[in-house]
Design an enzyme around this catalytic site. Structure first.
Site, PDB file in Angstrom:
ATOM      1  N   CYS A  46      -4.129   5.494   2.996  1.00 43.16           N
ATOM      2  CA  CYS A  46      -4.959   6.698   2.760  1.00 43.16           C
ATOM      3  C   CYS A  46      -4.057   7.918   2.590  1.00 43.16           C
ATOM      4  CB  CYS A  46      -5.933   6.928   3.908  1.00 43.16           C
ATOM      5  SG  CYS A  46      -7.388   5.856   3.906  1.00 43.16           S
ATOM      6  N   ASP A  85       5.883  -0.888  -4.594  1.00 41.92           N
ATOM      7  CA  ASP A  85       6.111  -1.338  -3.213  1.00 41.92           C
ATOM      8  C   ASP A  85       7.496  -0.887  -2.762  1.00 41.92           C
ATOM      9  OD1 ASP A  85       4.746  -3.830  -1.364  1.00 41.92           O
ATOM     10  OD2 ASP A  85       6.803  -3.228  -0.917  1.00 41.92           O
ATOM     11  N   HIS A  97     -11.105   4.183   1.908  1.00 40.48           N
ATOM     12  CA  HIS A  97     -10.550   3.279   2.910  1.00 40.48           C
ATOM     13  C   HIS A  97     -11.439   2.059   3.059  1.00 40.48           C
ATOM     14  CE1 HIS A  97      -8.150   2.006   6.316  1.00 40.48           C
ATOM     15  NE2 HIS A  97      -9.298   1.618   6.844  1.00 40.48           N
ATOM     16  N   ASN A 117      -3.341 -10.074   0.706  1.00 39.35           N
ATOM     17  CA  ASN A 117      -3.285 -10.595   2.070  1.00 39.35           C
ATOM     18  C   ASN A 117      -4.420  -9.993   2.888  1.00 39.35           C
ATOM     19  OD1 ASN A 117      -0.832 -11.960   1.503  1.00 39.35           O
ATOM     20  ND2 ASN A 117       0.307 -10.060   1.820  1.00 39.35           N
ATOM     21  N   HIS A 138      -5.377  -1.406   4.784  1.00 42.36           N
ATOM     22  CA  HIS A 138      -6.112  -0.721   3.717  1.00 42.36           C
ATOM     23  C   HIS A 138      -5.984  -1.673   2.535  1.00 42.36           C
ATOM     24  CE1 HIS A 138      -7.070   3.198   1.376  1.00 42.36           C
ATOM     25  NE2 HIS A 138      -6.978   2.225   0.452  1.00 42.36           N
ATOM     26  N   HIS A 168      -5.274  -3.799  -0.487  1.00 40.86           N
ATOM     27  CA  HIS A 168      -4.311  -3.600  -1.571  1.00 40.86           C
ATOM     28  C   HIS A 168      -4.034  -4.920  -2.251  1.00 40.86           C
ATOM     29  CE1 HIS A 168      -2.089  -4.350   2.159  1.00 40.86           C
ATOM     30  NE2 HIS A 168      -1.203  -5.006   1.420  1.00 40.86           N
ATOM     31  N   HIS A 216      -1.191  -6.827  -4.431  1.00 42.82           N
ATOM     32  CA  HIS A 216       0.196  -6.837  -4.895  1.00 42.82           C
ATOM     33  C   HIS A 216       0.229  -7.380  -6.319  1.00 42.82           C
ATOM     34  CE1 HIS A 216       2.225  -6.723  -0.794  1.00 42.82           C
ATOM     35  NE2 HIS A 216       1.011  -7.086  -0.444  1.00 42.82           N
TER      36      HIS A 216
HETATM   37  P1  AMP Z   1       0.778  -6.568   3.282  1.00 45.35           P
HETATM   38  O1  AMP Z   1       1.686  -7.457   4.076  1.00 45.35           O
HETATM   39  O2  AMP Z   1       0.018  -7.315   2.224  1.00 45.35           O
HETATM   40  O3  AMP Z   1      -0.096  -5.704   4.164  1.00 45.35           O
HETATM   41  O4  AMP Z   1       1.743  -5.640   2.448  1.00 45.35           O
HETATM   42  C1  AMP Z   1       2.043  -4.311   2.743  1.00 45.35           C
HETATM   43  C2  AMP Z   1       3.055  -3.873   1.723  1.00 45.35           C
HETATM   44  O5  AMP Z   1       3.169  -2.478   1.811  1.00 45.35           O
HETATM   45  C3  AMP Z   1       4.455  -4.459   1.951  1.00 45.35           C
HETATM   46  O6  AMP Z   1       4.856  -5.185   0.798  1.00 45.35           O
HETATM   47  C4  AMP Z   1       5.315  -3.224   2.184  1.00 45.35           C
HETATM   48  O7  AMP Z   1       6.608  -3.325   1.623  1.00 45.35           O
HETATM   49  C5  AMP Z   1       4.493  -2.132   1.520  1.00 45.35           C
HETATM   50  N1  AMP Z   1       4.712  -0.796   2.053  1.00 45.35           N
HETATM   51  C6  AMP Z   1       4.727  -0.418   3.349  1.00 45.35           C
HETATM   52  N2  AMP Z   1       4.936   0.910   3.458  1.00 45.35           N
HETATM   53  C7  AMP Z   1       5.053   1.382   2.183  1.00 45.35           C
HETATM   54  C8  AMP Z   1       5.287   2.676   1.623  1.00 45.35           C
HETATM   55  N3  AMP Z   1       5.442   3.768   2.390  1.00 45.35           N
HETATM   56  N4  AMP Z   1       5.345   2.773   0.277  1.00 45.35           N
HETATM   57  C9  AMP Z   1       5.203   1.695  -0.501  1.00 45.35           C
HETATM   58  N5  AMP Z   1       4.981   0.449  -0.040  1.00 45.35           N
HETATM   59  C10 AMP Z   1       4.916   0.287   1.291  1.00 45.35           C
HETATM   60 ZN    ZN Z   2      -6.834   3.683   4.325  1.00 47.63          ZN
END
Ligand code: AMP
Ligand code: ZN
Length: 124
Positions: free
Chosen positions: A15, A38, A54, A98, A109, A111, A113
């Site tokens: 968020c 990422d 969110h 995931n 939140h 997302h 990939h």
């Molecule tokens: P997940 O395990 O599916 O929740 O993936 C979370 C993803 O967010 C991971 O691949 C992290 O590398 C990525 N991530 C975490 N913090 C940041 C950030 N500040 N900017 C960009 N990506 C991030």
């Molecule tokens: Zn959020």
């Protein structure tokens, strides 16, 4: 506990990123969606697409989110090409979403990939 309809969670990392309060490398934005690289890429191309609102995970979805999720899925291939993935079928990309601790979700939140580019990748 957050709800499916919550617009923003002040404690949520994504968020804050969508609001521009934490820096990110933007790939795309509109009034509903935001996409950014990422921070720890697994592949030469690795970005995330998030809804601005969110939503904790896919486990929180209901029918009211169908159009939003459809938009994420149709945006992904367009952005994959824009970010340097080679065209299908010899190129292509991988989509991962995931959900929950046992699903490997670290940021709660929703997302998606999007990963691609020449192999080998560091992971995935
Ligand atoms: P997940 O395990 O599916 O929740 O993936 C979370 C993803 O967010 C991971 O691949 C992290 O590398 C990525 N991530 C975490 N913090 C940041 C950030 N500040 N900017 C960009 N990506 C991030
Ligand atoms: Zn959020």
């Amino acid at each position: 506990m957050t709800t499916a309809k919550q617009l923003s969670d002040p404690s949520c990392l994504f968020c804050k990123i969508a609001a521009g309060n934490i820096p990110s490398r933007k790939v795309y934005d509109d009034d509903e969606l935001y996409a950014f690289h990422d921070i720890a890429p697994w592949a030469p191309v690795h970005f995330l697409i998030i809804p601005r609102m969110h939503i904790a995970s896919m486990a929180s979805l209901d029918d009211s989110h169908s159009q939003l999720m459809g938009r994420i899925m149709t945006l992904a291939p367009r952005l994959a090409l824009q970010e340097g993935c080679e065209p299908y079928p010899t190129g292509g990309f991988r989509i991962v979403c995931n959900n929950g601790a046992q699903g490997g979700q670290e940021v709660h939140h929703l997302h998606v990939h999007v990963m691609g580019g020449p192999r080998p990748w560091s992971r995935g």
